[in-house]
Design a protein around this motif. Sequence first.
Motif, PDB file in Angstrom:
ATOM      1  N   ALA A   4      34.338 -26.072   3.512  1.00  0.00           N
ATOM      2  CA  ALA A   4      34.727 -25.262   2.266  1.00  0.00           C
ATOM      3  C   ALA A   4      35.782 -24.278   2.546  1.00  0.00           C
ATOM      4  O   ALA A   4      36.731 -24.222   1.852  1.00  0.00           O
ATOM      5  N   GLU A   5      35.482 -23.510   3.500  1.00  0.00           N
ATOM      6  CA  GLU A   5      36.326 -22.185   3.855  1.00  0.00           C
ATOM      7  C   GLU A   5      37.920 -22.715   3.976  1.00  0.00           C
ATOM      8  O   GLU A   5      38.770 -21.810   4.146  1.00  0.00           O
ATOM      9  N   THR A   6      37.909 -24.069   4.625  1.00  0.00           N
ATOM     10  CA  THR A   6      39.262 -23.962   4.963  1.00  0.00           C
ATOM     11  C   THR A   6      40.212 -24.293   3.795  1.00  0.00           C
ATOM     12  O   THR A   6      41.481 -24.143   4.083  1.00  0.00           O
ATOM     13  N   GLY A   7      39.841 -24.372   2.531  1.00  0.00           N
ATOM     14  CA  GLY A   7      40.406 -24.376   1.470  1.00  0.00           C
ATOM     15  C   GLY A   7      41.156 -25.872   1.177  1.00  0.00           C
ATOM     16  O   GLY A   7      41.909 -25.982   0.267  1.00  0.00           O
ATOM     17  N   ALA A   8      40.904 -26.872   2.124  1.00  0.00           N
ATOM     18  CA  ALA A   8      41.422 -28.074   2.077  1.00  0.00           C
ATOM     19  C   ALA A   8      40.754 -29.166   1.263  1.00  0.00           C
ATOM     20  O   ALA A   8      41.345 -30.237   0.936  1.00  0.00           O
ATOM     21  N   TYR A   9      39.543 -28.982   0.654  1.00  0.00           N
ATOM     22  CA  TYR A   9      38.710 -29.738   0.050  1.00  0.00           C
ATOM     23  C   TYR A   9      38.344 -29.520  -1.305  1.00  0.00           C
ATOM     24  O   TYR A   9      38.055 -28.184  -1.778  1.00  0.00           O
ATOM     25  N   ASP A  10      38.368 -30.350  -2.255  1.00  0.00           N
ATOM     26  CA  ASP A  10      37.854 -30.113  -3.615  1.00  0.00           C
ATOM     27  C   ASP A  10      36.412 -30.040  -3.980  1.00  0.00           C
ATOM     28  O   ASP A  10      36.034 -29.547  -4.764  1.00  0.00           O
ATOM     29  N   ALA A  11      35.598 -30.792  -2.907  1.00  0.00           N
ATOM     30  CA  ALA A  11      34.355 -30.747  -2.997  1.00  0.00           C
ATOM     31  C   ALA A  11      33.608 -31.296  -1.667  1.00  0.00           C
ATOM     32  O   ALA A  11      34.420 -31.932  -0.984  1.00  0.00           O
ATOM     33  N   ILE A  12      32.622 -30.743  -1.122  1.00  0.00           N
ATOM     34  CA  ILE A  12      31.812 -31.349  -0.160  1.00  0.00           C
ATOM     35  C   ILE A  12      30.538 -32.126  -0.521  1.00  0.00           C
ATOM     36  O   ILE A  12      29.682 -31.628  -1.495  1.00  0.00           O
ATOM     37  N   VAL A  13      30.381 -33.288   0.357  1.00  0.00           N
ATOM     38  CA  VAL A  13      29.100 -34.018  -0.128  1.00  0.00           C
ATOM     39  C   VAL A  13      28.446 -34.019   1.045  1.00  0.00           C
ATOM     40  O   VAL A  13      28.793 -34.245   2.126  1.00  0.00           O
ATOM     41  N   CYS A  14      27.196 -33.702   0.799  1.00  0.00           N
ATOM     42  CA  CYS A  14      26.283 -33.322   1.968  1.00  0.00           C
ATOM     43  C   CYS A  14      25.054 -34.458   2.352  1.00  0.00           C
ATOM     44  O   CYS A  14      24.406 -34.656   1.169  1.00  0.00           O
ATOM     45  N   LEU A  15      25.166 -35.099   3.254  1.00  0.00           N
ATOM     46  CA  LEU A  15      24.295 -36.415   3.466  1.00  0.00           C
ATOM     47  C   LEU A  15      23.287 -36.339   4.556  1.00  0.00           C
ATOM     48  O   LEU A  15      23.691 -35.817   5.626  1.00  0.00           O
TER      49      LEU A  15
ATOM     50  N   GLN B 173      28.933 -19.306  -2.602  1.00  0.00           N
ATOM     51  CA  GLN B 173      29.675 -18.297  -1.893  1.00  0.00           C
ATOM     52  C   GLN B 173      31.137 -18.725  -1.844  1.00  0.00           C
ATOM     53  O   GLN B 173      32.101 -17.785  -1.604  1.00  0.00           O
ATOM     54  N   THR B 174      31.532 -20.025  -1.813  1.00  0.00           N
ATOM     55  CA  THR B 174      32.939 -20.197  -1.687  1.00  0.00           C
ATOM     56  C   THR B 174      33.601 -20.784  -2.842  1.00  0.00           C
ATOM     57  O   THR B 174      34.882 -20.883  -3.040  1.00  0.00           O
ATOM     58  N   GLY B 175      32.943 -21.192  -3.799  1.00  0.00           N
ATOM     59  CA  GLY B 175      33.626 -21.506  -5.211  1.00  0.00           C
ATOM     60  C   GLY B 175      33.783 -23.078  -5.042  1.00  0.00           C
ATOM     61  O   GLY B 175      34.157 -23.797  -5.774  1.00  0.00           O
ATOM     62  N   VAL B 176      33.492 -23.678  -3.692  1.00  0.00           N
ATOM     63  CA  VAL B 176      33.871 -25.263  -3.541  1.00  0.00           C
ATOM     64  C   VAL B 176      32.514 -26.040  -3.903  1.00  0.00           C
ATOM     65  O   VAL B 176      31.421 -25.621  -3.242  1.00  0.00           O
ATOM     66  N   PRO B 177      32.455 -26.942  -4.766  1.00  0.00           N
ATOM     67  CA  PRO B 177      31.189 -27.736  -5.129  1.00  0.00           C
ATOM     68  C   PRO B 177      30.825 -28.303  -3.819  1.00  0.00           C
ATOM     69  O   PRO B 177      31.409 -28.928  -3.093  1.00  0.00           O
ATOM     70  N   ALA B 178      29.350 -27.982  -3.646  1.00  0.00           N
ATOM     71  CA  ALA B 178      28.653 -28.747  -2.448  1.00  0.00           C
ATOM     72  C   ALA B 178      27.562 -29.470  -3.092  1.00  0.00           C
ATOM     73  O   ALA B 178      26.496 -28.730  -3.791  1.00  0.00           O
ATOM     74  N   ILE B 179      27.508 -30.663  -2.726  1.00  0.00           N
ATOM     75  CA  ILE B 179      26.410 -31.575  -3.320  1.00  0.00           C
ATOM     76  C   ILE B 179      25.583 -31.827  -2.441  1.00  0.00           C
ATOM     77  O   ILE B 179      25.789 -32.245  -1.257  1.00  0.00           O
ATOM     78  N   PHE B 180      24.323 -31.866  -2.942  1.00  0.00           N
ATOM     79  CA  PHE B 180      23.057 -31.989  -2.367  1.00  0.00           C
ATOM     80  C   PHE B 180      22.727 -33.420  -2.249  1.00  0.00           C
ATOM     81  O   PHE B 180      22.031 -33.967  -3.276  1.00  0.00           O
ATOM     82  N   ALA B 181      23.238 -34.403  -1.447  1.00  0.00           N
ATOM     83  CA  ALA B 181      22.704 -35.544  -1.419  1.00  0.00           C
ATOM     84  C   ALA B 181      21.894 -36.177  -0.118  1.00  0.00           C
ATOM     85  O   ALA B 181      22.331 -36.830   0.583  1.00  0.00           O
ATOM     86  N   VAL B 182      20.835 -35.236   0.027  1.00  0.00           N
ATOM     87  CA  VAL B 182      19.703 -35.361   1.101  1.00  0.00           C
ATOM     88  C   VAL B 182      18.602 -36.275   0.431  1.00  0.00           C
ATOM     89  O   VAL B 182      17.970 -35.438  -0.165  1.00  0.00           O
ATOM     90  N   VAL B 183      18.518 -37.171   1.262  1.00  0.00           N
ATOM     91  CA  VAL B 183      17.168 -37.815   0.932  1.00  0.00           C
ATOM     92  C   VAL B 183      15.979 -37.174   1.507  1.00  0.00           C
ATOM     93  O   VAL B 183      15.969 -36.657   2.581  1.00  0.00           O
TER      94      VAL B 183
END
Length: 168
Positions: free
Chosen positions: A68-79, A107-117
């Motif tokens: 997220a901190e690289t600033g290169a992504y619009d959102a992060i999906v966590c699997l 903390q970063t303002g970049v959406p981070a999605i909880f896609a953890v089963v």
Amino acid sequence: MGMTVEGNFNGRGLRFGLVASRFNDFIVKHLVEGAQEGLRKCGVGEGDVDLVRVPGAMEIPAAAKQLAETGAYDAIVCLGCVIRGGTSHYDLVCGEAAKGIAQVALQTGVPAIFAVVTAENIEQAIERGGAKMGNKGYEGALAAVEMATLAAQLRKGSAGRRGRRKRP
Ligand code: INI
């Protein structure tokens, strides 16, 4: 009636990071495929999706934050996949992963999605990995596009303009 601000499912031109754990990969590999399919269906280019692998769900937040901190992504999906039967510290692993992923977004303002089963046993994990209950990776991808497009609108200030009006 005030305004309604919401995201959409048009991911064209947006970039996404996937962070996937290797632990329980027999489930996680289906989540990764589901997420890739979900992003493709939203019009995201194949070259606009990067995949980072980490050992387990505990390591997801740290890698997601760095991405997220690289600033290169619009959102992060966590699997990932945590199975109660498979660990005595199930609650700890689930809790830390969920809390950590939420903190990345805050903390970063970049959406981070909880896609953890999170599952009681292997059968439940298989169902949540796409067999019966839908695929959490696919759902996570759609949530990521919706949150990325919403964040873009909120950054433009569409929801904040009302706040700048003069008091009567
Ligand atoms: N990691 C998972 O992603 N899922 C699990 O079910 C799991 N279990 O069962 O323990 C798990 N543990 C590893 C953990 O995420 C870390 O990788 C490890 O503790 C090293 O920090």
